[in-house]
Design a protein around this motif. Structure first.
Motif, PDB file in Angstrom:
ATOM      1  N   VAL A 424      67.554  38.572  -7.920  1.00  0.00           N
ATOM      2  CA  VAL A 424      66.849  38.165  -7.058  1.00  0.00           C
ATOM      3  C   VAL A 424      65.113  38.527  -7.295  1.00  0.00           C
ATOM      4  N   MET A 428      61.923  36.065  -8.391  1.00  0.00           N
ATOM      5  CA  MET A 428      60.548  36.356  -7.574  1.00  0.00           C
ATOM      6  C   MET A 428      59.430  36.844  -8.731  1.00  0.00           C
ATOM      7  N   SER A 689      72.787  35.131  -2.844  1.00  0.00           N
ATOM      8  CA  SER A 689      71.321  35.445  -2.600  1.00  0.00           C
ATOM      9  C   SER A 689      70.279  35.250  -3.813  1.00  0.00           C
ATOM     10  N   THR A 690      71.039  35.148  -4.824  1.00  0.00           N
ATOM     11  CA  THR A 690      70.259  34.264  -5.919  1.00  0.00           C
ATOM     12  C   THR A 690      70.019  32.856  -5.638  1.00  0.00           C
ATOM     13  N   ALA A 693      66.981  32.818  -3.377  1.00  0.00           N
ATOM     14  CA  ALA A 693      65.727  33.143  -3.863  1.00  0.00           C
ATOM     15  C   ALA A 693      65.154  32.049  -4.828  1.00  0.00           C
ATOM     16  N   ARG A 696      63.777  29.588  -2.527  1.00  0.00           N
ATOM     17  CA  ARG A 696      62.345  30.178  -2.022  1.00  0.00           C
ATOM     18  C   ARG A 696      61.355  29.896  -3.010  1.00  0.00           C
ATOM     19  N   GLU A 697      61.577  30.131  -4.420  1.00  0.00           N
ATOM     20  CA  GLU A 697      60.624  30.058  -5.209  1.00  0.00           C
ATOM     21  C   GLU A 697      60.442  28.608  -5.872  1.00  0.00           C
TER      22      GLU A 697
END
Length: 727
Positions: A424, A428, A689-690, A693, A696-697
């Motif tokens: 994660v 980022m 969660s990965t 992430a 999001r990115e």
């Protein structure tokens, strides 16, 4: 200037008693918002930690801070401030997503997040480079304080700074300090508690032919100075607060005046460095020159050598994985035996459904996580030391040579190595990669690096099929196996990147620029903090998920539709007695039949046909599904599954799996089946969660879904190949 007399003298000195008293008598007011800005590796995150006590991650290599972080600092008895730690940048012209965080903040004065003033951290041993960013911020009209950090390094290099003269030239308060050791923090807090005005000194004036265009931009957007208007002309395509209509207006206006951003930016940079050189000529002197080549350069000739550098890095990794298995074995054994002893003690003295839930569900699941604390702690200790010493930046430089051949660049190695800890934050950290294609490829392949959550799976299965033997009298064979799994993930990542390089087409050029930090002795306090924080996050985050899933699994494994479980128990008892089995064998057979007749058993049998070619049964199938929440849940699930209804609560997790038999009475976890499962977990995307992430990115579901299907497919077919070849 408003804000009291300028500070001078050595680090932490120059603050009068009158200033202290004045600051202490201030009445409470609105929370002041202070932004920390600086070049990468200038000590900004260390300063943030000193001011807020949050112990944010600090590393001796560029790219540690990839998003803005906030904390509250008690400046004086009566004054508190919100401190915002921004990503490191060399200038206000962003070249990557993490640098864009800064411009998004400073371009919008109407934003509620706009800072009241800025603390610029600079490396005192390299003022020329660091002051470029300061002069841009000053010309932006932001009230500014200069934190002259790393004064100890400057002194070691023979750099003498006339601080009163430098303050006079720059027109802002200057605080000499050493953020690593907390020197100068009190003086900085006192200045931060004062009311500061924007500096009156201007370091660069746009050319006269730009004034008409800048005036129109100022009037249209109601901007407060020409330099901010100039940045609008440079960056309007990327400024988040502008509407499509605003961008169309700016495009027409810059075309009308024939504005050339690259040429103008080059002119500005040259002019700024000319002004900086004049200032430093009057304020800085070098009292001695290095007679010998600096120690860091000597080390770099070896550690970044095109042959020895890679061998040394490989040796460091080898040592790390040997330590994870060899050094952690004794505390792991103690934890595992302790959990088993507590379980047995409870079951010996108490009875009932709730006790079964506690021992077979909760403790069995959590025990599968707690046992791996020593290995997680060792892994993060090694990573923290590599960062602290400055070696990680050298690894990034070396790997650029290899990464470019596979569609990546040297900065990709930071997310890839960080992925060994957790995917994660690693994903980022890809924001520091300027080229979008390289960034997307890096994000896509980073989860193939084996993260710390996979260690529990690797450890248990390697322990089942790899002998605990020494190689060459020193090295552990299981350490070799563990390193092999990590290398398998790495090679899969770079080969996948190479394939994506061929598929993704772009005209954007990729380049790699990185500053080497000096080698430093690790700050053991930071290493300790990193270990504690990461272990705590691993235990509590994984523990919450495992606790919930363990309870759910226990219920599903203890109950079934109608009277299915009772009937299965009766059939198993009758059949076992007919075969003349011992009492212990009868109990084991009954427990197994009851589990198979439960809700969990029915669900496992539903998916078993799809995973049977991989060598997996329905019990493993349940564990595969539950571990999509988090990979480490696999071991907790297996521990719970093999505990339900069986007299195995005093056995360790590994002993439970080793005792499992197939239909022929042979050990279930054979080398073929175990390695098939290991390979599946090397490649499988089993972490929600990965995926979040990645979403999001990349700002969409396209890449997370491609990631999920690609990694799951790669895991399935690789596992199939391994099992069919080995069985």
């Amino acid at each position: 200037m408003a804000g009291g007399q300028l500070l001078s003298g050595r680090a932490g000195a120059g603050v009068s008693a009158v200033q202290l008293e004045t600051a202490a008598l201030r009445q409470p007011g609105p929370l002041t918002r202070i932004a920390l800005v600086g070049n990468p590796n200038s000590g900004k995150s260390s300063l943030f930690n000193q001011l807020t006590g949050l112990n944010q991650k600090v590393g001796n290599f560029p790219g540690v801070t990839v998003d803005r972080k906030t904390g509250i600092s008690q400046l004086t008895a009566q004054h508190r401030a919100e401190i915002v730690d921004l990503p490191g940048t060399y200038s206000l012209y962003p070249k990557s997503l993490d640098e864009k965080v800064i411009t998004d903040l400073f371009y919008d004065k109407a934003s509620p997040q706009y800072p009241d003033f800025v603390v610029v951290t600079v490396d005192a041993s390299n003022l020329r480079r660091n002051l470029l960013l300061f002069t841009q911020l000053a010309d932006m009209g932001l009230p500014t304080v200069l934190a002259l950090n790393m004064m100890d390094v400057a002194e070691q290099h023979g750099v003498q700074i006339d601080i009163p003269a430098l303050q006079q030239e720059l027109g802002v308060p200057i605080i000499p300090m050493n953020a690593r050791k907390g020197v100068g923090i009190t003086a900085l807090k006192i200045v931060m508690a004062q009311t500061l005005n924007a500096p009156t000194e201007r370091f660069y004036e746009p050319e006269a032919d730009l004034h008409p265009m800048l005036q129109q931009i100022r009037e249209h957007f109601q901007l407060h100075n020409d330099y901010l208007a100039l940045h609008y002309a440079h960056q309007y395509r990327h400024i988040s607060l502008l509407t499509p209509e605003d961008r169309a207006y700016m495009q027409a206006l810059t075309a009308q005046y024939g504005f050339e951003p690259m040429a103008r930016q080059a002119q500005e940079t040259i002019a700024r460095y000319g002004r900086i050189n004049e200032i430093l000529l009057n304020c800085v002197s070098v009292t001695r020159t290095e007679q010998n080549e600096p120690y860091s350069n000597k080390l770099d000739k070896v550690l970044t050598h095109k042959v020895w550098g890679y061998l040394i890095f490989f040796g460091v990794l080898f040592l790390m994985f040997q330590a994870v298995f060899a050094w952690a074995s004794y505390p792991m054994e103690l934890i595992d035996q302790g959990v088993a002893w507590i379980n047995g003690l409870i079951q010996t003295n108490f009875d009932g459904p709730l006790i079964n839930l506690l021992t077979e569900g909760v403790l069995a699941g959590l025990g599968g996580v707690l046992i791996f604390i020593p290995q997680i702690a060792l892994l993060f200790a090694f990573i923290a030391v590599l960062e602290e010493t400055g070696y990680m930046a050298r690894v990034t430089f070396m790997m650029d040579r290899i990464m470019r051949r596979f569609g990546l660049n040297g900065k990709s190695i930071v997310p890839l190595i960080s992925g060994v800890a957790c995917a994660v934050p690693a994903i980022m950290s890809a924001r520091t990669i300027e080229n979008r294609k390289d960034r997307i490829i890096t994000i896509f392949v980073t989860p193939l690096m084996s993260c710390s959550a996979r260690i529990p799976v690797y450890t248990v299965l390697i322990g089942l099929v790899v002998p605990d033997e020494a190689v060459l009298g020193v090295f552990n064979l299981r350490g070799f196996a563990l390193m092999g799994l990590y290398l398998l993930g790495f090679f899969a990542a770079i080969l996948s990147a190479w394939a994506m390089k061929l598929l993704l087409k772009t005209t954007e050029r990729s380049y790699f620029i990185m500053e080497f930090p000096v080698y430093r002795w690790p700050r053991w306090k930071n290493v300790g903090i990193t270990i504690v924080e990461k272990v705590k996050a691993f235990v509590f985050q994984a523990g919450k998920v495992i606790l919930a899933i363990s309870i759910l699994l226990w219920v599903l494994a203890s109950y079934g539709p109608g009277s299915a479980i009772e009937q299965a128990g009766e059939r198993a008892t009758t059949e076992a007695r007919r075969q003349g089995l011992t009492l212990a064998e009868i109990d084991s057979r009954v427990a197994s039949e009851k589990l198979e007749a439960s809700y969990a058993g029915h669900f496992g049998h539903l998916i078993e046909p799809a995973i049977r070619p991989l060598g997996f049964d329905w019990k493993i199938g349940i564990s595969l599904l539950t571990s999509f929440a988090a990979r480490e849940v696999f071991v907790g699930t297996m521990s719970t599954i093999y505990s339900v209804g069986q007299d195995a609560d005093q056995l360790t997790v590994q002993q439970k799996l080793a005792a499992e038999k197939d239909s022929n009475g042979q050990p279930f976890f054979t080398p073929a089946r175990s390695f098939s499962l290991l390979v599946f977990y090397v490649f499988a995307m089993q972490c929600m969660s990965t995926l979040a992430a990645t979403y999001r990115e990349t700002k969409g579901w396209k890449w997370p879904m491609l990631q999920l299907f690609y990694m799951t497919g790669l895991a399935y077919f690789s596992s199939l190949l391994v099992y069919q070849l080995m069985k």
